[in-house]
Scaffold this motif. Structure first.
Motif, mmCIF file in Angstrom:
data_model
loop_
_atom_site.group_PDB
_atom_site.id
_atom_site.type_symbol
_atom_site.label_atom_id
_atom_site.label_comp_id
_atom_site.label_asym_id
_atom_site.label_seq_id
_atom_site.Cartn_x
_atom_site.Cartn_y
_atom_site.Cartn_z
ATOM 1 N N ARG A 222 32.181 35.444 41.050
ATOM 2 C CA ARG A 222 33.158 34.444 40.049
ATOM 3 C C ARG A 222 34.249 34.464 40.760
ATOM 4 N N TRP A 223 34.584 33.034 40.928
ATOM 5 C CA TRP A 223 35.910 32.805 41.696
ATOM 6 C C TRP A 223 37.077 33.357 40.941
ATOM 7 N N ILE A 224 38.259 33.472 41.729
ATOM 8 C CA ILE A 224 39.429 33.893 41.026
ATOM 9 C C ILE A 224 40.235 32.606 40.571
ATOM 10 N N ASN A 225 40.989 32.838 39.668
ATOM 11 C CA ASN A 225 41.510 31.478 39.139
ATOM 12 C C ASN A 225 42.486 30.767 40.080
ATOM 13 N N PRO B 196 53.803 58.966 36.179
ATOM 14 C CA PRO B 196 53.886 59.347 37.487
ATOM 15 C C PRO B 196 53.227 58.167 38.311
ATOM 16 N N THR B 197 52.079 57.541 38.056
ATOM 17 C CA THR B 197 51.407 56.681 38.887
ATOM 18 C C THR B 197 51.527 55.382 38.123
ATOM 19 N N GLU B 198 52.680 55.099 37.467
ATOM 20 C CA GLU B 198 52.674 53.759 36.742
ATOM 21 C C GLU B 198 52.703 52.576 37.586
ATOM 22 N N LYS B 199 52.214 51.327 37.262
ATOM 23 C CA LYS B 199 52.212 50.285 37.940
ATOM 24 C C LYS B 199 52.981 49.367 37.407
ATOM 25 N N PRO B 200 53.598 48.328 38.148
ATOM 26 C CA PRO B 200 54.645 47.401 37.387
ATOM 27 C C PRO B 200 53.687 46.347 36.693
ATOM 28 N N VAL B 201 54.336 45.950 35.630
ATOM 29 C CA VAL B 201 53.519 44.966 34.840
ATOM 30 C C VAL B 201 53.347 43.835 35.563
ATOM 31 N N PRO B 202 54.139 43.338 36.241
ATOM 32 C CA PRO B 202 53.896 41.946 36.950
ATOM 33 C C PRO B 202 52.815 41.903 37.799
ATOM 34 N N LEU B 203 52.686 43.165 38.516
ATOM 35 C CA LEU B 203 51.579 43.313 39.441
ATOM 36 C C LEU B 203 50.090 43.173 38.615
ATOM 37 N N MET B 204 50.120 43.919 37.526
ATOM 38 C CA MET B 204 48.867 43.783 36.665
ATOM 39 C C MET B 204 48.643 42.305 36.085
ATOM 40 N N GLU B 205 49.767 41.746 35.900
ATOM 41 C CA GLU B 205 49.558 40.338 35.516
ATOM 42 C C GLU B 205 48.894 39.394 36.428
ATOM 43 N N ILE B 206 49.422 39.487 37.949
ATOM 44 C CA ILE B 206 48.580 38.769 38.738
ATOM 45 C C ILE B 206 47.105 39.168 39.083
ATOM 46 N N LEU B 207 46.844 40.226 38.838
ATOM 47 C CA LEU B 207 45.365 40.573 38.890
ATOM 48 C C LEU B 207 44.639 40.173 37.695
ATOM 49 N N ILE B 208 45.034 40.377 36.595
ATOM 50 C CA ILE B 208 44.538 39.864 35.188
ATOM 51 C C ILE B 208 44.491 38.507 35.162
ATOM 52 N N ALA B 209 45.620 37.701 35.640
ATOM 53 C CA ALA B 209 45.496 36.243 35.486
ATOM 54 C C ALA B 209 44.447 35.597 36.461
ATOM 55 N N ASN B 210 44.031 36.248 37.827
ATOM 56 C CA ASN B 210 43.384 35.880 38.440
ATOM 57 C C ASN B 210 41.898 36.131 38.120
ATOM 58 N N SER B 211 41.649 37.117 37.379
ATOM 59 C CA SER B 211 40.188 37.682 37.020
ATOM 60 C C SER B 211 39.488 37.397 35.760
ATOM 61 N N THR B 212 40.417 36.892 35.117
ATOM 62 C CA THR B 212 40.271 36.593 33.566
ATOM 63 C C THR B 212 40.669 35.583 32.935
ATOM 64 N N ASN B 213 40.298 34.939 31.614
ATOM 65 C CA ASN B 213 40.836 33.703 31.126
ATOM 66 C C ASN B 213 41.373 34.219 29.639
ATOM 67 N N GLU B 214 42.325 33.536 29.277
ATOM 68 C CA GLU B 214 42.611 33.545 27.904
ATOM 69 C C GLU B 214 41.563 34.021 26.899
ATOM 70 N N ASN B 215 41.975 34.957 26.306
ATOM 71 C CA ASN B 215 41.002 35.545 24.927
ATOM 72 C C ASN B 215 39.877 36.372 25.582
ATOM 73 N N GLU B 216 39.954 36.637 26.758
ATOM 74 C CA GLU B 216 38.671 37.409 27.372
ATOM 75 C C GLU B 216 39.197 38.877 27.175
ATOM 76 N N ILE B 217 38.319 39.886 27.487
ATOM 77 C CA ILE B 217 38.819 41.347 27.087
ATOM 78 C C ILE B 217 38.833 41.883 28.371
ATOM 79 N N VAL B 218 40.125 42.675 28.716
ATOM 80 C CA VAL B 218 40.436 43.456 29.827
ATOM 81 C C VAL B 218 40.421 44.840 29.453
ATOM 82 N N LEU B 219 39.492 45.553 30.004
ATOM 83 C CA LEU B 219 39.194 47.122 29.975
ATOM 84 C C LEU B 219 39.931 47.889 30.830
ATOM 85 N N GLU B 220 40.961 48.684 30.308
ATOM 86 C CA GLU B 220 41.536 49.724 31.141
ATOM 87 C C GLU B 220 41.314 51.098 30.851
#
Length: 144
Positions: A51-54, A74-98
């Motif tokens: 699947r192509w990234i967005n 202790p291993t917390e990641k920045p929200v903006p980093l996770m936003e980059i990955l989620i925005a590229n790999s999913t579309n609105e209303n899709e489900i992200v599993l963490e």
């Protein structure tokens, strides 16, 4: 960096396919007896068809400031980093599993991007932290 090969091997054993290796360049470096660790590696894996990234202009080097001081985990990641990955790999209303939700950065990022999410965390302390942060993020969104 030492765990990347083993993680990839184990992921492939259960049916994931390697897609790409991403590098997160942080704004701080962790002292090390050989070199300062100023980055973390991200394995991009998939199940099923490609699947192509967005944003096809995205680079494999992601520059995003790390959280310095005041971390909720202790291993917390920045929200903006996770936003980059989620925005590229999913579309609105899709489900992200963490499956390792920790303090909830991925869940907050999913919520900010109008994705649904399922967050799993074994430690009740971090479940409480993540839920509190999600509540705060909802209140902040409602102010605008």
């Amino acid at each position: 960096g030492r765990n990347v090969a083993e993680l990839q091997k184990q992921a492939e054993k259960v049916g994931f396919k390697f897609q790409n290796l991403l590098v997160w360049e942080k704004n701080n470096a962790t002292p090390n007896k050989f070199y300062l660790n100023a980055c973390e590696f991200i394995l991009m894996l998939r199940k099923g068809g490609e699947r192509w990234i967005n944003n096809m202009g995205s680079k494999t080097l992601l520059k995003c400031p790390n959280i310095i001081g005041g971390k909720n985990h202790p291993t917390e990641k920045p929200v903006p980093l996770m936003e980059i990955l989620i925005a590229n790999s999913t579309n609105e209303n899709e489900i992200v599993l963490e499956p390792f939700a920790g303090a909830g950065a991925t869940c907050i990022a999913a919520k900010n991007l109008n994705r649904r999410f399922i967050g799993v965390e074994i430690d009740p302390k971090y479940c409480e932290v993540a839920n509190k942060r999600l509540d705060e993020s909802q209140r902040q969104q409602m102010l605008f």
